[in-house]
Design an enzyme around this catalytic site. Structure first.
Site, PDB file in Angstrom:
ATOM      1  N   ASN A  94      89.701   0.745  37.830  1.00  0.00           N
ATOM      2  CA  ASN A  94      88.946   0.494  36.594  1.00  0.00           C
ATOM      3  C   ASN A  94      88.364  -0.911  36.578  1.00  0.00           C
ATOM      4  O   ASN A  94      88.914  -1.835  37.170  1.00  0.00           O
ATOM      5  CB  ASN A  94      89.848   0.698  35.371  1.00  0.00           C
ATOM      6  CG  ASN A  94      90.291   2.146  35.245  1.00  0.00           C
ATOM      7  OD1 ASN A  94      89.735   3.009  35.912  1.00  0.00           O
ATOM      8  ND2 ASN A  94      91.276   2.396  34.411  1.00  0.00           N
ATOM      9  N   HIS A 111      87.798  -2.403  42.336  1.00  0.00           N
ATOM     10  CA  HIS A 111      86.372  -2.133  42.120  1.00  0.00           C
ATOM     11  C   HIS A 111      85.695  -3.218  41.292  1.00  0.00           C
ATOM     12  O   HIS A 111      84.649  -2.971  40.692  1.00  0.00           O
ATOM     13  CB  HIS A 111      86.184  -0.755  41.492  1.00  0.00           C
ATOM     14  CG  HIS A 111      86.495   0.377  42.443  1.00  0.00           C
ATOM     15  ND1 HIS A 111      86.679   1.674  42.057  1.00  0.00           N
ATOM     16  CD2 HIS A 111      86.648   0.373  43.802  1.00  0.00           C
ATOM     17  CE1 HIS A 111      86.945   2.430  43.126  1.00  0.00           C
ATOM     18  NE2 HIS A 111      86.934   1.659  44.182  1.00  0.00           N
ATOM     19  N   CYS A 119      76.312 -13.631  42.392  1.00  0.00           N
ATOM     20  CA  CYS A 119      74.975 -13.858  42.935  1.00  0.00           C
ATOM     21  C   CYS A 119      74.747 -12.967  44.158  1.00  0.00           C
ATOM     22  O   CYS A 119      75.610 -12.876  45.031  1.00  0.00           O
ATOM     23  CB  CYS A 119      74.801 -15.328  43.308  1.00  0.00           C
ATOM     24  SG  CYS A 119      73.213 -15.646  44.098  1.00  0.00           S
ATOM     25  N   THR A 179      93.511   9.497  37.840  1.00  0.00           N
ATOM     26  CA  THR A 179      92.452   9.404  38.845  1.00  0.00           C
ATOM     27  C   THR A 179      92.280  10.756  39.523  1.00  0.00           C
ATOM     28  O   THR A 179      93.263  11.455  39.786  1.00  0.00           O
ATOM     29  CB  THR A 179      92.696   8.237  39.837  1.00  0.00           C
ATOM     30  OG1 THR A 179      91.691   8.247  40.834  1.00  0.00           O
ATOM     31  CG2 THR A 179      94.064   8.285  40.479  1.00  0.00           C
ATOM     32  N   ASN A 204      98.273  13.054  35.598  1.00  0.00           N
ATOM     33  CA  ASN A 204      96.839  13.272  35.392  1.00  0.00           C
ATOM     34  C   ASN A 204      96.613  14.470  34.481  1.00  0.00           C
ATOM     35  O   ASN A 204      97.445  15.367  34.402  1.00  0.00           O
ATOM     36  CB  ASN A 204      96.152  13.528  36.752  1.00  0.00           C
ATOM     37  CG  ASN A 204      94.714  13.053  36.770  1.00  0.00           C
ATOM     38  OD1 ASN A 204      94.445  11.906  36.396  1.00  0.00           O
ATOM     39  ND2 ASN A 204      93.789  13.899  37.184  1.00  0.00           N
ATOM     40  N   GLU A 206      94.325  16.769  34.807  1.00  0.00           N
ATOM     41  CA  GLU A 206      94.137  17.970  35.639  1.00  0.00           C
ATOM     42  C   GLU A 206      94.787  17.690  36.992  1.00  0.00           C
ATOM     43  O   GLU A 206      95.048  16.533  37.320  1.00  0.00           O
ATOM     44  CB  GLU A 206      92.637  18.230  35.823  1.00  0.00           C
ATOM     45  CG  GLU A 206      92.008  17.056  36.535  1.00  0.00           C
ATOM     46  CD  GLU A 206      90.486  17.041  36.584  1.00  0.00           C
ATOM     47  OE1 GLU A 206      89.840  17.886  35.963  1.00  0.00           O
ATOM     48  OE2 GLU A 206      89.968  16.146  37.283  1.00  0.00           O
TER      49      GLU A 206
HETATM   50  P1  NAD Z   1      87.423   9.908  37.546  1.00  0.00           P
HETATM   51  O1  NAD Z   1      86.493   9.864  36.376  1.00  0.00           O
HETATM   52  O2  NAD Z   1      86.928  10.454  38.835  1.00  0.00           O
HETATM   53  O3  NAD Z   1      88.751  10.736  37.188  1.00  0.00           O
HETATM   54  C1  NAD Z   1      89.477  10.512  36.017  1.00  0.00           C
HETATM   55  C2  NAD Z   1      90.677  11.456  36.001  1.00  0.00           C
HETATM   56  O4  NAD Z   1      91.450  11.154  34.859  1.00  0.00           O
HETATM   57  C3  NAD Z   1      90.306  12.953  35.909  1.00  0.00           C
HETATM   58  O5  NAD Z   1      90.953  13.658  36.956  1.00  0.00           O
HETATM   59  C4  NAD Z   1      90.853  13.390  34.532  1.00  0.00           C
HETATM   60  O6  NAD Z   1      91.423  14.670  34.538  1.00  0.00           O
HETATM   61  C5  NAD Z   1      91.911  12.337  34.266  1.00  0.00           C
HETATM   62  N1  NAD Z   1      92.129  12.045  32.835  1.00  0.00           N
HETATM   63  C6  NAD Z   1      91.225  12.044  31.812  1.00  0.00           C
HETATM   64  N2  NAD Z   1      91.817  11.663  30.657  1.00  0.00           N
HETATM   65  C7  NAD Z   1      93.135  11.447  30.950  1.00  0.00           C
HETATM   66  C8  NAD Z   1      94.263  11.055  30.180  1.00  0.00           C
HETATM   67  N3  NAD Z   1      94.170  10.786  28.865  1.00  0.00           N
HETATM   68  N4  NAD Z   1      95.463  10.931  30.821  1.00  0.00           N
HETATM   69  C9  NAD Z   1      95.580  11.196  32.163  1.00  0.00           C
HETATM   70  N5  NAD Z   1      94.540  11.574  32.925  1.00  0.00           N
HETATM   71  C10 NAD Z   1      93.338  11.697  32.340  1.00  0.00           C
HETATM   72  O7  NAD Z   1      87.938   8.467  37.697  1.00  0.00           O
HETATM   73  P2  NAD Z   1      88.402   7.649  38.953  1.00  0.00           P
HETATM   74  O8  NAD Z   1      89.189   8.530  39.849  1.00  0.00           O
HETATM   75  O9  NAD Z   1      88.995   6.412  38.412  1.00  0.00           O
HETATM   76  O10 NAD Z   1      87.029   7.272  39.705  1.00  0.00           O
HETATM   77  C11 NAD Z   1      85.943   6.833  38.959  1.00  0.00           C
HETATM   78  C12 NAD Z   1      85.322   5.515  39.397  1.00  0.00           C
HETATM   79  O11 NAD Z   1      84.339   5.161  38.409  1.00  0.00           O
HETATM   80  C13 NAD Z   1      86.292   4.368  39.361  1.00  0.00           C
HETATM   81  O12 NAD Z   1      86.504   3.967  40.659  1.00  0.00           O
HETATM   82  C14 NAD Z   1      85.654   3.261  38.531  1.00  0.00           C
HETATM   83  O13 NAD Z   1      85.168   2.191  39.339  1.00  0.00           O
HETATM   84  C15 NAD Z   1      84.508   3.890  37.831  1.00  0.00           C
HETATM   85  N6  NAD Z   1      84.781   4.042  36.376  1.00  0.00           N
HETATM   86  C16 NAD Z   1      85.558   3.117  35.710  1.00  0.00           C
HETATM   87  C17 NAD Z   1      85.856   3.288  34.358  1.00  0.00           C
HETATM   88  C18 NAD Z   1      86.746   2.252  33.664  1.00  0.00           C
HETATM   89  O14 NAD Z   1      86.814   1.101  34.090  1.00  0.00           O
HETATM   90  N7  NAD Z   1      87.481   2.641  32.607  1.00  0.00           N
HETATM   91  C19 NAD Z   1      85.349   4.400  33.669  1.00  0.00           C
HETATM   92  C20 NAD Z   1      84.555   5.335  34.362  1.00  0.00           C
HETATM   93  C21 NAD Z   1      84.289   5.145  35.727  1.00  0.00           C
HETATM   94 ZN    ZN Z   2      73.242 -17.989  44.024  1.00  0.00          ZN
END
Ligand code: NAD
Ligand code: ZN
Length: 234
Positions: A94, A111, A119, A179, A204, A206
């Site tokens: 995140n 990330h 920059c 995740t 998670n 799902e």
């Molecule tokens: P993803 O969106 O691919 O997956 C999120 C997972 O969380 C899903 O499988 C879903 O079922 C689960 N989920 C949803 N709500 C939940 C809850 N309340 N409790 C438990 N599980 C829950 O996310 P990812 O795998 O982190 O990959 C997405 C990429 O996108 C990240 O690497 C990130 O850099 C970026 N991103 C970041 C944010 C943030 O900072 N909050 C938000 C969106 C995307």
């Molecule tokens: Zn610079």
């Protein structure tokens, strides 16, 4: 899930842990991130094509993150680190900064962070707070080149990779939270941890894509499950 006193716990979180704080994940919204195609807002090619669009997108994400509060899931992880300190490490995908705001100290933001820009030429780091909100394309205070959000996009190498590899090899419990198991390299971390002998647990909403690699899976909301599950650990 009671652990022995010497157990080292490594946690990997994803967007799902911030869902209860009102920050949308992107898998849950049909592969879009806040209504934008991933290629447009989360790749270097998207930034080259339309840097103003990408800047306005990440400004919105930054403002949203600043207004959000850590939820019970974040707080349970901060509480666990306070209890077992040196045996705890947290890797997050995140970029919203909520783990640090909750109180976690050893957070590896692989990330990057919405709270920083960098920059594109000289790599000077700039806080988002210092960037004027009305400038469409902010420039570097040192060399005047274009700044970009300090967020790792698809096709880029995440931060802390060698530190993370070391942590994966020496943890006793590897816990992933919120995740989808689809974004690499993070989706492959569980294989390394398991290969080197860790017990692997997933929480998670799902079933994660790589479910078969986990010893235990708790399906549901991280904000409800984490406080109960982690309170057993000492
Ligand atoms: P993803 O969106 O691919 O997956 C999120 C997972 O969380 C899903 O499988 C879903 O079922 C689960 N989920 C949803 N709500 C939940 C809850 N309340 N409790 C438990 N599980 C829950 O996310 P990812 O795998 O982190 O990959 C997405 C990429 O996108 C990240 O690497 C990130 O850099 C970026 N991103 C970041 C944010 C943030 O900072 N909050 C938000 C969106 C995307
Ligand atoms: Zn610079």
């Amino acid at each position: 899930m009671n652990r022995k006193a010497h157990d080292r716990i490594l946690v990997l979180t994803g967007a799902g842990i911030s869902a209860e704080s009102g920050i949308r994940t992107f898998r849950d919204s049909d592969g879009l991130w806040e209504d934008h195609a991933i290629e447009d807002v989360a790749t270097p090619e998207g930034f080259t094509k339309d840097p103003a669009l990408v800047w306005s997108f990440y400004r919105e994400r930054y403002n949203q993150a600043k207004a959000a509060l850590p939820n019970a899931g974040h707080l349970a992880l901060a509480d666990l680190e306070a209890r077992i300190s040196s045996r705890f490490n947290l890797i997050t995908q995140n970029v919203d900064g909520l783990h640090s705001i909750a109180g976690n100290k050893k957070v590896f933001e692989m990330h990057g962070s919405l709270y920083r820009a960098i920059c594109t030429v000289c790599k000077t780091s700039v806080s988002m707070q210092s960037i004027k909100p009305d400038i469409a394309l902010p420039l570097c205070p040192k060399c005047n080149s274009l700044l970009r959000p300090d967020v790792v996009w698809f096709h880029e190498v995440p931060y802390f990779i060698s530190k993370i590899e070391t942590l994966l090899k020496c943890c006793d419990l590897f816990l992933i939270v919120g995740t989808s198991g689809t974004v690499y390299p993070a989706a492959g971390f569980v294989m390394t941890a398991k290969y080197f002998g860790a017990r692997t647990v997933a929480i998670n909403m799902e079933a994660p894509k790589n479910l078969s690699v986990f010893d235990e899976f708790y399906q549901g909301n991280a904000a409800t499950i984490l406080p109960n599950l982690l309170s057993e650990i000492n």
